[in-house]
Design an enzyme around this catalytic site. Structure first.
Site, PDB file in Angstrom:
ATOM      1  N   GLY A  86       0.822  -1.203   0.000  1.00 12.71           N
ATOM      2  CA  GLY A  86       0.000   0.000   0.000  1.00 12.71           C
ATOM      3  C   GLY A  86       0.856   1.253   0.000  1.00 12.71           C
ATOM      4  N   LEU A  87       0.348   2.292   0.655  1.00 15.60           N
ATOM      5  CA  LEU A  87       1.017   3.585   0.716  1.00 15.60           C
ATOM      6  C   LEU A  87       1.345   4.106  -0.680  1.00 15.60           C
ATOM      7  CD1 LEU A  87       3.393   3.397   3.800  1.00 15.60           C
ATOM      8  CD2 LEU A  87       1.221   4.562   3.565  1.00 15.60           C
ATOM      9  N   CYS A  88       0.381   3.997  -1.572  1.00 11.91           N
ATOM     10  CA  CYS A  88       0.613   4.576  -2.883  1.00 11.91           C
ATOM     11  C   CYS A  88      -0.658   5.289  -3.350  1.00 11.91           C
ATOM     12  CB  CYS A  88       1.080   3.522  -3.882  1.00 11.91           C
ATOM     13  SG  CYS A  88       0.160   1.999  -3.804  1.00 11.91           S
ATOM     14  N   GLY A  89      -1.243   6.041  -2.435  1.00  8.05           N
ATOM     15  CA  GLY A  89      -2.385   6.877  -2.789  1.00  8.05           C
ATOM     16  C   GLY A  89      -3.565   6.048  -3.241  1.00  8.05           C
TER      17      GLY A  89
END
Lengths: 288, 139
Positions: A86-89
């Site tokens: 994750g952590l990709c908008g």
């Protein structure tokens, strides 16, 4: 006084978060560059396969091949490419939402999931997952695409799927990526336009060796593999682009918060000093 | 005789391997080896695993390719290879290791281990042998 300590602690914590997001942004930027390079390097092959295929289809009358033939669609397969992390908008969310809109409430679909995020989501919603590929890592190789394509084509030829849609994220720039959906199988008949752009034109009549049919049945699987390879590469570049942008704005937000907190910290400090002075002055006045 | 040259391109899914003017190409077609000079008639053929040689002025270069297609059109030859490697780039020790691995796998398959895919193992062995032979030739 306690106020001051609290603010100080918050500033420290935001600062360390900012360091992390900043590092992630830079890492994503480096990986993006590499991913983009791979996309560019894969283009000539893709273009030529497309060109050869359309010239071939044009040259062969009555093309007959299982991968080309349209069947009554009783069961649709979706190949969905997401990231493992994750952590990709909105990257994973966008693509999952797109597929979810299509498949929710339907029993005549099942999925082939590439990437942990998509698999987790559809497993939770109880969709049937025919195959899953997670942990492909940063370095996409053609062998991976080949394996996935092999599985998908087998499922199609066994009749598990009558139609296969490929859903992935197309990379335009670090700021824009768009989830797109295209029909993978049966292979849509190539347009005449695509034939011209590899520079060979719609060629003259060919000699085929061993025969046009044999060449075609060799070429079609390569074509499907290549479509999947391209989808993997584009998705990977998109993921890094989305992450870079998301982490960039997280870093900016952290900076803004730190600025605000620093301001209120200074204000609190000033207030404390003023209070102390007035106490000292008041005390002195009382003595005098 | 000053031979005419034509453009040869060898492309794999991962990169463009060769893009240059050559006089002659010899490729491992499925129906036997074939040689191509300038002004060849348009053709499209499947390729076997084997050696692709090309060159001009009598200087030949070699590539190992593992299947693909060859197209001749408008005096231009395009090879779409699944994988291609220049002979001088071949890593001997890696090829040797690959050969041993493939042989072991075939042995296992013959002793009735159904988990091993014998077709794949045989393909892997073929590839490894091709690499080894090509590299030794080059030395």
């Amino acid at each position: 006084m306690a106020g001051m300590r609290d603010i100080k602690r918050r500033i420290r914590s935001i600062k360390s978060t900012q360091q992390i997001t900043k590092a992630m942004k830079m890492v994503a930027a480096a990986k993006l560059r590499r991913a983009q390079e791979k996309v560019t390097q894969a283009r000539p092959y893709a273009k030529r396969v497309q060109g050869v295929l359309s010239r071939l289809v044009a040259a062969v009358q009555d093309v007959n091949h299982p991968l080309l033939e349209t069947r009554d669609v009783k069961h649709t397969g979706y190949v969905i490419v997401t990231a493992d992390r994750g952590l990709c908008g909105g990257y994973n969310g966008n693509i999952i939402r797109k597929v979810h809109q299509d498949v929710k409430g339907r029993n005549d679909v099942s999925l082939v999931c590439v990437g942990r995020k998509g698999r987790d989501f559809f497993r939770r919603t109880g969709k049937k997952i025919e195959a899953e590929y997670v942990g492909l890592g940063e370095d996409i190789t053609y062998a991976m695409a080949k394996e996935i394509a092999g599985k998908v084509m087998a499922l199609y030829q066994e009749g598990v799927f009558d139609k296969v849609e490929l859903v992935f994220t197309e990379f335009f720039s670090a700021l824009t990526q768009k989830p797109i959906q295209m029909q993978l199988l049966p292979i849509p008949s190539p347009s005449g336009e695509a034939a011209g752009d590899d520079g060979n034109g719609v060629g003259p009549l060919y000699e085929f060796e061993p025969s046009a049919e044999a060449v075609l049945s060799e070429l079609l699987p390569r074509y499907v593999e290549n479509q999947i390879y391209r989808a993997l590469l584009e998705s990977k570049a998109s993921e890094q682009g989305a992450r870079m942008t998301a982490m960039g704005s997280a870093t900016d937000n952290a900076k803004e918060m730190i600025d605000k907190l620093t301001l209120s910290f200074n204000r609190a400090r000033q207030a404390a000093i003023t209070k102390e002075i007035s106490e000292v002055v008041g005390g002195a006045a009382a003595l005098g | 005789m000053a031979n005419q040259t034509y453009l040869l391109e060898v492309v794999t899914p991962e990169r463009v391997v060769v893009n240059e003017e050559v006089e002659v190409t010899s490729a491992p077609g499925t129906e036997g080896s074939l040689g191509i000079l300038a002004d060849h008639a348009p053709m499209l053929t499947a390729l076997n695993i084997g050696l692709l040689e090309y060159g001009k002025h009598g200087e030949n270069k070699k590539l190992t390719i593992t299947g693909g297609f060859l197209e001749v059109a408008n005096n231009k030859v395009t090879v779409l290879a699944t994988a291609a490697e220049k002979v001088q780039e071949i890593d001997l020790s890696r090829a040797e290791a690959a050969r041993r691995r493939a042989e072991q796998r075939i042995e296992k398959a013959q002793t009735g281990n159904s988990e091993v895919d014998i077709d794949r193992a045989e393909m892997a062995l073929k590839r490894a042998l091709l690499r080894l032979e090509a590299a030794k030739h080059n030395q």
